[in-house]
Design an enzyme around this catalytic site. Sequence first.
Site, short mmCIF file in Angstrom:
data_model
loop_
_atom_site.label_atom_id
_atom_site.label_comp_id
_atom_site.label_asym_id
_atom_site.label_seq_id
_atom_site.Cartn_x
_atom_site.Cartn_y
_atom_site.Cartn_z
N ASP A 1 45.05 42.01 48.71
CA ASP A 1 43.94 42.63 49.42
C ASP A 1 43.63 41.76 50.63
O ASP A 1 44.24 40.72 50.82
CB ASP A 1 42.74 42.77 48.49
CG ASP A 1 42.19 41.41 48.05
OD1 ASP A 1 41.10 41.39 47.46
OD2 ASP A 1 42.86 40.38 48.27
N SER A 2 42.68 42.16 51.44
CA SER A 2 42.46 41.46 52.71
C SER A 2 41.58 40.23 52.57
O SER A 2 41.55 39.38 53.45
CB SER A 2 41.82 42.40 53.72
OG SER A 2 40.52 42.74 53.25
N GLY A 3 40.84 40.14 51.49
CA GLY A 3 39.89 39.06 51.34
C GLY A 3 38.48 39.48 51.70
O GLY A 3 37.51 38.82 51.34
N GLY A 4 38.35 40.58 52.41
CA GLY A 4 37.04 41.01 52.89
C GLY A 4 36.08 41.39 51.78
O GLY A 4 34.94 40.97 51.74
N PHE A 5 36.58 42.17 50.85
CA PHE A 5 35.72 42.67 49.78
C PHE A 5 35.17 41.52 48.94
O PHE A 5 33.98 41.47 48.63
CB PHE A 5 36.50 43.65 48.91
CG PHE A 5 35.70 44.15 47.74
CD1 PHE A 5 35.94 43.66 46.46
CD2 PHE A 5 34.70 45.09 47.91
CE1 PHE A 5 35.19 44.11 45.37
CE2 PHE A 5 33.95 45.55 46.84
CZ PHE A 5 34.20 45.05 45.57
N ASP B 1 38.96 45.35 56.40
CA ASP B 1 38.13 46.49 56.80
C ASP B 1 36.66 46.09 56.73
O ASP B 1 36.28 45.15 56.06
CB ASP B 1 38.40 47.71 55.90
CG ASP B 1 38.32 47.38 54.42
OD1 ASP B 1 38.30 48.33 53.60
OD2 ASP B 1 38.30 46.19 54.06
N GLN C 1 37.97 54.82 55.39
CA GLN C 1 36.58 54.54 55.07
C GLN C 1 35.75 55.76 55.40
O GLN C 1 36.27 56.85 55.57
CB GLN C 1 36.11 53.31 55.86
CG GLN C 1 36.82 52.03 55.49
CD GLN C 1 36.40 51.53 54.10
OE1 GLN C 1 35.55 52.11 53.44
NE2 GLN C 1 37.04 50.46 53.67
N GLY D 1 36.32 51.80 49.91
CA GLY D 1 34.88 52.03 49.99
C GLY D 1 34.34 52.89 48.87
O GLY D 1 33.21 53.37 48.94
N ASP E 1 44.52 49.87 41.46
CA ASP E 1 44.35 48.52 40.95
C ASP E 1 42.95 48.42 40.36
O ASP E 1 42.05 49.13 40.80
CB ASP E 1 44.48 47.47 42.07
CG ASP E 1 43.19 47.31 42.87
OD1 ASP E 1 42.93 48.17 43.74
OD2 ASP E 1 42.42 46.37 42.59
N CYS F 1 51.22 52.67 20.00
CA CYS F 1 51.57 51.68 21.02
C CYS F 1 52.67 50.77 20.52
O CYS F 1 52.63 50.33 19.36
CB CYS F 1 50.32 50.86 21.38
SG CYS F 1 50.62 49.63 22.66
N CYS G 1 53.55 47.83 21.99
CA CYS G 1 53.45 46.49 22.56
C CYS G 1 53.53 45.47 21.44
O CYS G 1 53.29 45.80 20.27
CB CYS G 1 52.15 46.33 23.36
SG CYS G 1 50.66 45.97 22.39
N CYS H 1 50.45 45.35 19.05
CA CYS H 1 50.30 46.46 18.10
C CYS H 1 51.42 46.47 17.06
O CYS H 1 51.24 46.94 15.95
CB CYS H 1 50.25 47.79 18.85
SG CYS H 1 48.70 47.98 19.75
N HIS I 1 48.05 43.92 25.15
CA HIS I 1 47.91 45.32 24.75
C HIS I 1 47.32 46.16 25.88
O HIS I 1 47.79 47.27 26.16
CB HIS I 1 47.05 45.47 23.50
CG HIS I 1 46.64 46.90 23.29
ND1 HIS I 1 47.50 47.86 22.80
CD2 HIS I 1 45.50 47.55 23.61
CE1 HIS I 1 46.90 49.04 22.79
NE2 HIS I 1 45.66 48.89 23.27
#
Lengths: 451, 430
Positions: free
Chosen positions: B112-116, B166, B209, B236, B286, B324, B326, B329, B354
């Site tokens: 990500d950009s780091g902004g958030f 952004d 946005q 956003g 994500d 499942c 995994c 499980c 899991h």
Amino acid sequence: MTLHFELTGANAAAGVASSATASPRSGRLVLDRSLNCEASAPASTLAPAAIALETPTFLKYTRHGLQPHLVREVAAELSDMPACTRVQLEDFLEDDGSACGQHDAGLHNFVFLDRSEVLLLDTLDPTVTRRVGKSTNSFLAIDSEGGTKRLTPEVFAQLVDRLKPDIIIPPADYIEEPLPSLTQGKRISKSVTRSAKWLDESIAKSVYPSAVFAAVMGSHSPELRDISAKKLLARNDVAGYVFNDVSLALPFESKLQLAQHSLAQLDASKPRYMVGASAPDAALRAILGGIDLVDSSYPYAVTEQGFASTYVFGGEGAAGGIADASAAGAAAGAGRLDLWQESMFNDFGPLVEGCSCFTCRSHHRAYIHHLLMTKEMLSTVLLQIHNMHWYKGFFADIRSSLARATLAEDAQRFLERYGSSSEAFGELETLATQENSPTTKIQRKRHAEPL
Amino acid sequence: MTTSDEFDNLTTPLETSTSPALKFDVLAKCSTTKARASKMHLPHYTAHTPMFMPVGTMGSIKGITTKQLEDLDCHVILGNTYHLGSRPGPELLEAAGGLHEFMSWNRGLLTDSGGFQMVSLLRLANITEEGVEFENPHDGKKMMLTPEMSIGLQNAIGADIMMQLDDVVSSLTTGDRVEEAMWRSVRWLDRSIKANKRPTEQNLFPIVQGGLDARLRTLSAHELIKRDSPGYAIGGLSGGEAKDSFWRMVSLSTDILPDNKPRYCMGVGYAEDLVVCSALGVDMYDCVFPTRTARFGNALVRTGSLALKQGRFKNDLGPIDPDCSCPTCKNYTRAYLHTTVTKDTTGCHLITIHNIAYQMRLMRDIRQAIVDDRFPEFIREFMSIRFGKTVPKWIISALQSVNVDLTTVDEKTGYSATPISDDFQKVPNM
């Protein structure tokens, strides 16, 4: 099911009776779970269901049945580990005396431990050295987050029947009091009697034929240790001995001497497990003194400091378990590398040059340093892999040295090499008072103030 | 656990785009909804979409080794530029050969950009035309993160996909600020594109946005398309806004964004949101939720989640999820996990494994359903298990907009649902 211990190598030739009880010995511990065990089978023939452990070795220390920080797929990266695991009941004990829910397929199954592993069930976590709970004649008091839990021999016996461990250490009346007060009064004498009673009851009330390792009691009183030892010697249902004086506020050397005093009164053909002798120097001294088993709580303590083990044992250029570590790379000093150091920031070398463990093959110091600084749990996962791998190699080296009959000299050299550093091998002591794991807020087990 | 093979028989793309560092092939389209299943060829890996990307904040995912992540079938994971930019910092990452080398991860990475992070974590985040001004938490000094600096950090990290810096406003903000932020984000996009020193190795995604304003979102999307980027994100959102507005903004965006490029909806991770947004034409997601909730002992299942700390699991000898496969499980019971979650790191790891497996399996099932052109059936199945008779209204509306009507009785299964006004329903109503 049977647990059979035989001395091997030079000791076997010399015969058990003549080998001083306080000298190192090579041995083989064999667990056979098959129902019809041929008593007449020669010692060297293993029934298919049998598991053999070459001693001296270590039991894998676990928390809730898993090695610290290592889920099974990750633990599988460690090869050639001794096939024996220790679990402490206190991890699972509930207030109402139940443990592991109503699971009835055995403890191996509950913690997903392969049947090819020997499972030893102890009561208390060996890394916890101070507790405040007060035991009575009827129960052992165990500190826990939700208060004090009580373990009676009867409950212990019921759990053994349901959990079906291979080896058990029945609850003993471990004393949690300051040394001065122990020299007065009858506390130690009480603990000897009580422990013998609990041992009787635990065995009598359970049906499942776990092998019993009995705790040798008596604290710092030689006379009372003699009484405890005599009682154990008289029994025919004890397969091994346990020395657990972790809460006794004495230097390790003194505790080892006390253990050896007891050993002189006990059956030398039975295996001996010493709790609290996990650190390399303590383990070496204990093995020199005749101990066969310790546990791997030490590597865990090293991990919890953010250190990677680097201690090297063996003759100059020794191969053995750490065949791959260059002697030059493993400097003396404290026997460990501090990954928190600033100098680790841009060090792209492995933890130890030449180490073949998963961590050293896949990652470098700078990454692990970064994980510690950012409190990422992967740091302790990777360090634990290395530290367990290293510990395994150390014991392989000890066994080789014993086989070559050079243990005394090799041990001396090792102890001298690391003896000059006051920081060497002190991680378990640090762990005892440490509040948090370095990367999580998971609180360490409760501990009382040091006595 | 093996890498997906749902595309085995599909080689001819229905839509395709080729960018310097990304090739996107839409291999299957749902004939009812806007969903599509695709392959995204990135410099380090070919990912299958719709795809969920677990968040590895600082260069690892909560105690899981990269080998385990591969076994769990993760294709792309996320790193946070703000955190990595502070520690270990761009110089070290460059010296290490980029984040892939630094953490020994061979598959896809997105930063990500780091902004958030900055806006949500730091005091006095003040936004100017130049960039985001903030107080350094270590020494209190005033610092600035500009689009150029963000791209510089991301170039050092070396992820396959980078996000533009952004001007993020909360989805609850209204008024002129929203439009100002939208246009500024466009200008910052252009500065970001110019600043990208590695356009043939790293993709730069713009972020749509415009808050909850349809007009602004439309403007934003059209502006971004003019830049002919390799893919586009919808940002956003997922900030606490009403879900009814959320889905409309997502759908509006996917209507405008080109079909032949990936669409990434940021911050989406709840299972039902993944299903609905996939129906609306989103390809990438994500969220910290699955890994974060694992730390508290919560295991994800099709009916929601199980809080394994609760006493009712003490004697529960079943696995978290019998369907499942995994490692958790296959080998551990709920009763075992109950003893160790929140107490030992291994307990945390077991649930994290899991939960990641759960998300990966959900996305595989979505992809397979799209490939088999039975996605509407899958949606109904999913919703009937997850919610039962009552489904949040926003989900019903969103699905109706793409021709899936949960309120009508399904001929084969007899399932139908009635709407409830709450945005979230914790447990199924059977």
